[in-house]
Scaffold this motif. Structure first.
Motif, PDB file in Angstrom:
ATOM      1  N   LEU A  90       0.831  -1.196  -0.119  1.00 54.51           N
ATOM      2  CA  LEU A  90       0.092   0.020  -0.017  1.00 54.51           C
ATOM      3  C   LEU A  90       0.940   1.157   0.100  1.00 54.51           C
ATOM      4  O   LEU A  90       0.638   2.304  -0.899  1.00 54.51           O
ATOM      5  N   VAL A  91       1.838   1.080   0.871  1.00 60.22           N
ATOM      6  CA  VAL A  91       2.663   2.404   0.745  1.00 60.22           C
ATOM      7  C   VAL A  91       3.744   2.559  -0.399  1.00 60.22           C
ATOM      8  O   VAL A  91       3.701   3.810  -1.029  1.00 60.22           O
ATOM      9  N   LEU A  92       4.108   1.392  -0.888  1.00 60.67           N
ATOM     10  CA  LEU A  92       4.515   1.569  -2.175  1.00 60.67           C
ATOM     11  C   LEU A  92       3.782   2.137  -3.354  1.00 60.67           C
ATOM     12  O   LEU A  92       4.266   2.749  -4.218  1.00 60.67           O
ATOM     13  N   THR A  93       2.569   1.579  -3.380  1.00 62.55           N
ATOM     14  CA  THR A  93       1.723   1.888  -4.272  1.00 62.55           C
ATOM     15  C   THR A  93       1.445   3.597  -4.354  1.00 62.55           C
ATOM     16  O   THR A  93       1.290   4.329  -5.234  1.00 62.55           O
ATOM     17  N   PHE A  94       1.115   3.993  -2.978  1.00 58.83           N
ATOM     18  CA  PHE A  94       1.028   5.375  -2.813  1.00 58.83           C
ATOM     19  C   PHE A  94       2.282   6.210  -3.365  1.00 58.83           C
ATOM     20  O   PHE A  94       2.096   7.142  -3.900  1.00 58.83           O
ATOM     21  N   VAL A  95       3.168   5.862  -2.774  1.00 60.45           N
ATOM     22  CA  VAL A  95       4.414   6.516  -3.316  1.00 60.45           C
ATOM     23  C   VAL A  95       4.679   6.460  -4.719  1.00 60.45           C
ATOM     24  O   VAL A  95       5.024   7.631  -5.308  1.00 60.45           O
ATOM     25  N   VAL A  96       4.910   5.358  -5.275  1.00 64.49           N
ATOM     26  CA  VAL A  96       4.914   5.266  -6.724  1.00 64.49           C
ATOM     27  C   VAL A  96       3.834   6.253  -7.590  1.00 64.49           C
ATOM     28  O   VAL A  96       4.534   6.991  -8.504  1.00 64.49           O
TER      29      VAL A  96
END
Length: 173
Positions: free
Chosen positions: A88-94
């Motif tokens: 989820l954090v990776l998706t948000f950041v990317v």
């Protein structure tokens, strides 16, 4: 004919007909309904059609999100919470970075780019339809699909809170 009931019925029949034809071709009804919407939006009567269909929007959205909720396995979320939160954090950041950099590249300032990045970081509803198709055609396995559903649903849950604070977040950065 200037008959409002006939106009509404024509819109509905068009949507069902296109959805049915796509299902005969081996595609999903949802994809067919999407294509019907594209067809109607390109007609000269698109604004009138939108006005006629708009009252049904909440009902259709409710059906859509209830069906997505029925596909989601809560026990999967509990069992894989750490991985899901990391993704989820990776998706948000990317997504945030890609969107912000794209907006910045067309000449907007950093604050505007960050506001847009915070506004549309979530996974969209159309991707849920594509993921379901991927599952049906065995392009995705069930585990990957459940990860995708979890991340999509969580980004949709988080979005209203981020939208309320997006300007404050952008001005802090």
């Amino acid at each position: 004919t200037r008959n409002e009931e006939l106009f509404l019925l024509s819109i509905i029949v068009t949507c069902f007909a296109v959805a049915y034809v796509t299902s005969l071709l081996g595609l999903s009804l949802g994809l067919g309904a999407f294509l019907a919407g594209l067809i109607i939006s390109e007609s000269e009567y698109s604004h009138h059609a939108t006005g006629k269909i708009l009252p049904f929007r909440e009902i259709f959205l409710s059906f859509f999100f209830v069906s997505v909720g029925m596909l989601f396995d809560i026990s999967f979320l509990v069992e894989h919470i750490v991985v899901i939160l990391a993704l989820l954090v990776l998706t948000f950041v990317v997504k945030f970075l890609v969107i912000s950099l794209s907006v910045r590249s067309i000449g907007s300032n950093f604050k505007e780019a960050f506001i847009v990045g915070f506004s549309i970081f979530q996974v969209g509803e159309f991707s849920l339809l594509l993921a379901k198709e991927g599952l049906e055609y065995e392009l995705l396995d069930n585990t990957t699909y459940q990860y995708f559903l979890a991340i999509s649903i969580l980004t949709m849950v988080i979005t209203p809170f981020v939208l309320k604070k997006r300007e404050n977040l952008a001005y802090r950065v």
